[in-house]
Design a protein around this motif. Structure first.
Motif, short mmCIF file in Angstrom:
data_model
loop_
_atom_site.label_atom_id
_atom_site.label_comp_id
_atom_site.label_asym_id
_atom_site.label_seq_id
_atom_site.Cartn_x
_atom_site.Cartn_y
_atom_site.Cartn_z
N ARG A 20 -39.05 -13.51 28.45
CA ARG A 20 -38.44 -12.20 28.17
C ARG A 20 -39.32 -11.28 27.35
N PHE B 246 -46.83 4.36 32.39
CA PHE B 246 -45.64 4.26 33.24
C PHE B 246 -45.17 5.62 33.77
N ILE B 247 -45.64 6.70 33.16
CA ILE B 247 -45.21 8.01 33.66
C ILE B 247 -46.29 8.62 34.56
N ASP C 138 -47.19 -4.69 47.30
CA ASP C 138 -46.10 -5.53 46.78
C ASP C 138 -46.53 -6.25 45.50
N LEU D 169 -46.66 -3.89 42.64
CA LEU D 169 -45.32 -3.55 42.15
C LEU D 169 -44.75 -4.71 41.32
N THR D 170 -44.96 -5.93 41.78
CA THR D 170 -44.53 -7.10 41.01
C THR D 170 -45.16 -7.08 39.62
N ARG E 60 -46.36 -4.51 38.02
CA ARG E 60 -45.84 -3.37 37.27
C ARG E 60 -44.48 -3.71 36.65
N PHE E 61 -43.65 -4.42 37.42
CA PHE E 61 -42.33 -4.84 36.91
C PHE E 61 -42.49 -5.72 35.68
N ALA F 65 -43.78 -3.93 32.62
CA ALA F 65 -42.74 -3.14 31.96
C ALA F 65 -41.82 -4.04 31.13
N LYS F 66 -41.48 -5.20 31.70
CA LYS F 66 -40.60 -6.11 30.97
C LYS F 66 -41.23 -6.48 29.62
N LEU F 67 -42.54 -6.70 29.63
CA LEU F 67 -43.22 -7.16 28.42
C LEU F 67 -43.62 -6.01 27.49
N TRP G 149 -42.70 -2.30 27.74
CA TRP G 149 -42.11 -0.94 27.76
C TRP G 149 -41.68 -0.48 26.37
N GLU G 150 -41.01 -1.37 25.64
CA GLU G 150 -40.41 -0.94 24.37
C GLU G 150 -40.39 -2.08 23.37
#
Lengths: 380, 259
Positions: free
Chosen positions: B69, B135-136, B167, B170-171, B173-174, B177-179, B181-182
């Motif tokens: 997570r 990300f933007i 693909d 994109l994987t 990138r996902f 972001a999970k790790l 982004w914030e």
């Protein structure tokens, strides 16, 4: 049918030349372009329109939440709802919705809705959404956890409304030793919950499940998608072993009525085209941050997008052709709306009669025309 | 020589792992874009070392268990990996997100590390010095902002990715972001534990890094006790591509291999 008058409260005085020097009308659009005097006038006009909708016989008046954008000036829609409670006496007030994953303590949302429900003596309809992708750039909330936070916040809010407090809530994202709402909601067991959605199958299944049976609204989609998603809800309900009622189903659409098709198009064009091309349009990276949808649905969306080619401006004709907007004479509008009602059995129509840069005079005329010439014919 | 691809399983988690060369093991932790192409940089390192490049959990074709997570989870996972490699100690190299993972690992436990190399690592924050908003940005903006020398960007932009490549991207990138982004690309607690890194550390940075500004190099140098800082002129966020030879040389000199 049950009719809702919905408002986004766009900032109409926006300088569109300046707007298009930036990647979107959201998040990064410099707020120097917002003039408070003009903005205050906008709020007053829009609140007048919402209050007038009650006089015209709309059943529900509705607002929603967006952040850091000229597309909608309601980062805190409950403030508007509170003002509307004082201006109205019988219409239901729908806040569709609050974006649950964006807050760090969903009890605040439960509290505010409970306050509004008491203030209005039970006229509140609540709405729960995840917020569109842009909001995750605006708030910094990690889109990867958007679904988790939505589910958990929903569970917490409904528990806060219905379970005797104080009780502890132990979640992954939200952990509270004392949940104990003062005030409790006026309506029992709790105010109605509407789920506006672009129509993900996970959301449809979740909303339709027998312990929820939430009213599901398809927003801003072409008529084929509206029909597909509403029928998906029906099928899902049948799989759960019950028949979905029309009250559980609805769709939202910008509508413009004038005495002839030609006049309606002429008067609606600038408003509709600005809504979709100037206010709503955002780059893919803002609309679909990673994790906002599942990886597999994002892959599908990307392929679809690739096959569609480069983004261009939508014309009014294209928007009408797909049934994303409904524009025409009273007869044209009646026919279009009743066709979709008959195809879906949906009993809720959420109209947006002010859209984009449409001015106050035309908005009022549109509202009166819709109320007099369309609503009675669809009441059934 | 080409790297060999393996499936590497630790506990219930299988990741892809590429290996090339023989010698003292050197583990490379990739950045947010996933395992990079096998550029000459890797071959150069593999001349004197056994280079191991795992694909992080959640990236590419590696497993993505729900319990991963945050970056701390990934760091703990790699501590398990290092324990199972059979080597007493490894040279650990991390780039960007991988540098952040490497630092989180090292503040927890340096027992398996011979040295640490951080290339433009994420993980800490200087107020007023924002990382770029990857990300933007559009794909083109992101590509351009990766490099100092735009010829590298042009070359990358000229390539149209296949469906499979898109693909995988994109994987990645996902998971990025999970790790990250914030809070965006940092852990507020990490900086105050950097004194726990007890092994010799090399901090490498491109002077013209538009993703992780090179001002960060100095703070890493100040916080990590045995750190040497080396800023590479006329170089962006991917020194192993833009200045591959020089970057490999610097690492090999540092870890004690010949270049």
């Amino acid at each position: 049918m049950r009719f809702t008058f919905f408002h986004l409260m766009p900032y109409r005085p926006l300088d569109m030349t300046e707007r298009h020097k930036h990647r979107a009308g959201w998040v990064v659009l410099p707020n120097a372009l917002y003039d408070p005097k003009n903005g205050a006038d906008e709020y007053h006009s829009y609140i007048d329109q919402l209050a007038y909708a009650e006089q015209l016989g709309f059943d529900v008046i509705a607002v929603n939440e967006h952040h850091q954008t000229a597309y909608g000036l309601m980062p805190a829609p409950n403030l508007i709802a509170s003002a509307l409670i004082q201006r109205t006496s019988k219409a239901k007030l729908a806040i569709v919705g609050r974006a649950l994953p964006l807050v760090n303590n969903p009890v605040n949302i439960a509290e505010e809705f409970a306050m509004l429900d008491n203030l209005s003596r039970g006229r509140i309809i609540t709405g729960f959404v995840r917020g569109i992708g842009n909001e995750y750039h605006a708030t910094g909330i990690n889109p990867s956890f958007s679904h988790e936070r939505f589910q958990e916040a929903h569970d917490l809010i409904v528990a806060a409304w219905t379970k005797p407090g104080p009780f502890p809530f132990e979640g992954e994202h939200y952990n509270l030793r004392y949940v104990n709402l003062w005030p409790r909601p006026y309506q029992q067991p709790h105010p109605p919950i509407w789920i506006p959605s672009m129509g993900s199958s996970e959301t449809i299944k979740w909303a339709a499940s027998p312990e929820r049976k939430y009213t599901f609204l398809v927003t801003f989609s072409g008529r084929d998608l509206v029909a597909r998603y509403l029928n998906l809800y029906r099928q899902q309900a049948q799989e759960f072993g019950y028949e979905a009622s029309g009250d559980q189903l609805g769709w939202a659409s910008p509508v413009y009525v004038a005495d002839t098709d030609g006049r309606a198009k002429e008067e609606a064009r600038a408003g509709m085209e600005s809504l979709f091309n100037d206010f709503l349009a955002v780059p893919w990276e803002m609309l679909m941050p990673p994790g906002y949808t599942s990886l597999s649905s994002m892959k599908n969306t990307m392929r679809m997008r690739k096959s569609l080619g480069a983004r261009k401006r939508h014309s009014l004709e294209e928007l009408m052709e797909s049934g994303t907007v409904v524009v025409g004479s009273p007869q044209t509008v009646r026919d279009e709306l009743s066709r979709l009602r008959d195809a879906t059995g949906a009993n809720n129509l959420v109209t947006m009669l002010q859209f984009g840069v449409l001015d106050d005079v035309h908005t009022k005329r549109n509202m009166e025309m819709f109320a007099a010439e369309v609503m009675p014919h669809l009441r059934g | 020589m080409a790297p060999r691809e393996h499936k590497h399983k630790v506990r219930d988690l299988t990741v892809r792992l590429w290996r090339e060369g023989t010698g003292a093991p050197l583990v490379y932790l990739h950045g947010a874009a996933g395992v990079p192409p096998w550029v000459p940089f890797f071959t150069q390192l593999a001349g004197t070392h056994e280079v191991l490049v795992p694909e992080h959990p959640g990236f590419g074709m590696s497993d993505n268990p729900a319990w991963i997570r945050n970056v701390g989870d990934v760091a703990m996972y790699y501590l398990d990996v290092l324990d199972g490699l059979g080597a007493d100690r490894v040279h650990l190299v991390g780039h960007s997100l991988g540098g952040w993972i490497a630092a989180e690992l090292a503040v927890r436990n340096c027992a398996r590390l011979a040295s640490l190399t951080l290339i433009a690592p994420a993980g800490i924050r200087i107020k007023g010095v924002l990382s770029g908003d990857n990300f933007i940005w559009s794909p083109e903006e992101l590509t351009r902002n990766l490099f100092h020398d735009q010829a590298f960007a042009e070359k990358m932009l000229a390539h149209t990715p296949s469906e499979e490549e898109a693909d995988l991207a994109l994987t990645n990138r996902f998971m990025a972001a999970k790790l990250g982004w914030e809070p965006r690309w940092f852990n507020p607690a990490l900086e105050r534990w950097l004194h726990r890194i007890s092994v010799p550390t090399l901090v490498l940075w491109g002077a013209d890094d538009k993703i992780m500004p090179s001002q960060y190099a100095e703070l890493w140098g100040a916080r990590v006790p045995r750190a040497t800082v080396d800023v590479i002129p006329a170089c962006g966020h991917l020194p192993f591509i833009e200045k591959g030879d020089a970057t490999a040389d610097k690492i090999l000199r540092f870890v004690g291999g010949k270049s």
